[in-house]
Design a protein around this motif. Structure first.
Motif, PDB file in Angstrom:
ATOM      1  N   ARG A   1       6.396  -4.510  -8.585  1.00  0.00           N
ATOM      2  CA  ARG A   1       6.693  -3.699  -9.758  1.00  0.00           C
ATOM      3  C   ARG A   1       6.755  -4.583 -10.999  1.00  0.00           C
ATOM      4  NH1 ARG A   1      10.908  -1.044  -7.916  1.00  0.00           N
ATOM      5  NH2 ARG A   1       9.617   0.678  -7.190  1.00  0.00           N
TER       6      ARG A   1
ATOM      7  N   ARG B   1       0.834  -1.216   0.000  1.00  0.00           N
ATOM      8  CA  ARG B   1       0.000   0.000   0.000  1.00  0.00           C
ATOM      9  C   ARG B   1       0.858   1.251   0.000  1.00  0.00           C
ATOM     10  NH1 ARG B   1      -2.847  -3.036   3.765  1.00  0.00           N
ATOM     11  NH2 ARG B   1      -1.983  -1.810   5.487  1.00  0.00           N
TER      12      ARG B   1
ATOM     13  N   PHE C   1       2.845   1.422  -3.479  1.00  0.00           N
ATOM     14  CA  PHE C   1       2.026   1.586  -4.680  1.00  0.00           C
ATOM     15  C   PHE C   1       0.683   2.193  -4.288  1.00  0.00           C
ATOM     16  CE2 PHE C   1       5.000  -1.886  -5.168  1.00  0.00           C
ATOM     17  CZ  PHE C   1       5.595  -1.603  -6.393  1.00  0.00           C
ATOM     18  N   PRO C   2       0.715   3.473  -3.873  1.00  0.00           N
ATOM     19  CA  PRO C   2      -0.508   4.112  -3.348  1.00  0.00           C
ATOM     20  C   PRO C   2      -1.651   4.130  -4.359  1.00  0.00           C
ATOM     21  CG  PRO C   2       1.250   5.732  -3.721  1.00  0.00           C
ATOM     22  CD  PRO C   2       1.869   4.384  -3.835  1.00  0.00           C
ATOM     23  N   GLU C   3      -1.311   4.107  -5.670  1.00  0.00           N
ATOM     24  CA  GLU C   3      -2.376   4.116  -6.680  1.00  0.00           C
ATOM     25  C   GLU C   3      -3.182   2.820  -6.673  1.00  0.00           C
ATOM     26  OE1 GLU C   3       1.468   2.790  -8.790  1.00  0.00           O
ATOM     27  OE2 GLU C   3       0.846   4.015  -7.074  1.00  0.00           O
ATOM     28  N   HIS C   4      -2.651   1.783  -6.024  1.00  0.00           N
ATOM     29  CA  HIS C   4      -3.357   0.497  -5.934  1.00  0.00           C
ATOM     30  C   HIS C   4      -3.809   0.204  -4.501  1.00  0.00           C
ATOM     31  CE1 HIS C   4      -2.165  -0.535 -10.036  1.00  0.00           C
ATOM     32  NE2 HIS C   4      -0.944  -0.123  -9.728  1.00  0.00           N
ATOM     33  N   ALA C   5      -3.615   1.165  -3.596  1.00  0.00           N
ATOM     34  CA  ALA C   5      -3.816   0.908  -2.169  1.00  0.00           C
ATOM     35  C   ALA C   5      -5.250   0.503  -1.841  1.00  0.00           C
ATOM     36  CB  ALA C   5      -3.419   2.135  -1.359  1.00  0.00           C
ATOM     37  N   GLU C   6      -6.223   1.061  -2.585  1.00  0.00           N
ATOM     38  CA  GLU C   6      -7.627   0.798  -2.245  1.00  0.00           C
ATOM     39  C   GLU C   6      -7.991  -0.674  -2.347  1.00  0.00           C
ATOM     40  OE1 GLU C   6     -10.520   3.145  -4.220  1.00  0.00           O
ATOM     41  OE2 GLU C   6      -9.783   5.047  -3.409  1.00  0.00           O
ATOM     42  N   ARG C   7      -7.377  -1.370  -3.294  1.00  0.00           N
ATOM     43  CA  ARG C   7      -7.769  -2.775  -3.469  1.00  0.00           C
ATOM     44  C   ARG C   7      -6.902  -3.740  -2.665  1.00  0.00           C
ATOM     45  NH1 ARG C   7      -6.063  -3.677  -9.844  1.00  0.00           N
ATOM     46  NH2 ARG C   7      -3.803  -3.582  -9.556  1.00  0.00           N
TER      47      ARG C   7
END
Length: 343
Positions: free
Chosen positions: A335, A267, A270-276
């Motif tokens: 990554r 999280r 890779f904050p852009e993917h943190a929600e999932r």
């Protein structure tokens, strides 16, 4: 010994995650590789993955070997100076018949060790695992060392733990019976992460893939000792080239990290993917209930709520440097998955 064999190394399981990295590291150091695959149809794919990784494939030769079949082992070992036996089945969900894992691991190790000894190989490097060391014990309050062995009849010891333990014990018995203990060096790595060489996430990086995809609603407190595959590959090369490494086991693993901490690293990285990426922890009582219905979790109950630590002095001495931290291996795995469109 001819010049053609002076720098040739047999690497079994070259299409696997670690086997590929071991071969690539050896190619970079100027060795010629004879790599074994089980399925000849994969040959072009294997060559392409090495080419894409920048390896010199003019020094790469492929052969077909089966862990359960005697054919081809003597021929594969002939003309090589060293052997890395990496090939062994690895899964997180255990098969109904535990021999589906144990037989190829033990019999494949027997075939490989015998072939290496009969061909006069100078050094045989075996890929074992920390699960051949830290399983089935009653107490986990001290660091595990290279003198420890998994108790295969102990609690929560699954077929994979048995396969690695029995295979490594078989290897030591074989070299001892030939008075050749110093020819064998064993690497005992943790759960391997790191950048992929192809589009197959394998078993261990699939854990990172599942977290990135949000496939877990809650995170059980599974605690694995992780390690970067590049460090494990370098340890294999060092074990081959270092005379003093023979006759010894070498633990190459960081101490255990809870799966929730791995998710947090993802999280943050890779904050852009943190929600999932899941953040809720599964209580231990719930994990044990879920394990009644979830075979993968049930097969890994030995890792639930049990932190393990290791005396890694042998591995660090072999490498001559610290291991990459778990965080670095986690981020590199993620990554790589994202760049390949696998998560």
């Amino acid at each position: 010994m001819s010049m053609s064999s002076e720098k040739r190394v047999l690497v079994t399981g070259i299409s696997g995650f670690l086997g590929g990295y071991v071969a690539a590291a050896l190619l970079k150091r100027g060795y010629s590789i004879r790599g074994s695959i089980r399925d000849p149809a994969r040959a072009s794919q294997v060559r392409e993955s090495f080419r894409a990784a920048g390896a010199d494939i003019t020094r790469l030769e492929l052969c077909v070997l089966d862990l359960l079949d005697d054919r081809g082992w003597a021929e594969a070992a002939e003309g090589c100076r060293y052997l890395h036996h990496v090939a062994s089945p690895f899964v997180l969900t255990m098969p109904k018949d535990e021999d589906a894992l144990i037989r190829p691991a033990v019999e494949g190790t027997r075939r490989a060790i015998r072939a290496g000894l009969e061909a006069g190989h100078e050094r045989i490097v075996l890929t074992s695992s920390v699960v051949a060391i830290d399983g089935g014990h009653v107490s986990y309050g001290r660091p595990f060392t290279t003198h420890d062995w998994t108790r295969v009849d102990g609690p929560h010891v699954n077929a994979y733990h048995k396969s690695k333990t029995l295979a490594e014990q078989q290897a030591w018995r074989l070299v001892d019976s030939e008075g050749a203990r110093q020819k064998l060096a064993v690497i005992n790595p943790g759960t391997m992460l790191g950048p992929l060489l192809d589009d197959d996430p394998g078993t261990s990086v699939a854990i990172i893939q599942r977290l990135l995809k949000g496939e877990m609603a809650m995170i059980p407190n599974l605690i694995f000792p992780y390690v970067d595959v590049r460090d494990v590959a370098d340890a294999h090369v060092a074990a081959m080239e270092t005379a003093e490494a023979g006759g010894q086991r070498h633990i190459v693993a960081n101490n255990g990290v809870p799966l929730a901490d791995i998710a947090r690293m993802l999280r943050e990285g890779f904050p852009e993917h943190a929600e999932r990426i899941p953040a809720r922890r599964m209580p231990a009582w719930m994990a044990r209930v879920v394990a009644l219905f979830n075979k993968s979790l049930r097969d890994n109950l030995s890792r639930l709520d049990v932190p393990r630590s290791y005396d890694v002095s042998s591995g660090l001495q072999l490498l001559g440097r610290p291991l990459r931290p778990t965080h670095e291996a986690v981020v590199a795995s993620a990554r790589s998955l994202l760049e390949r469109g696998l998560a």
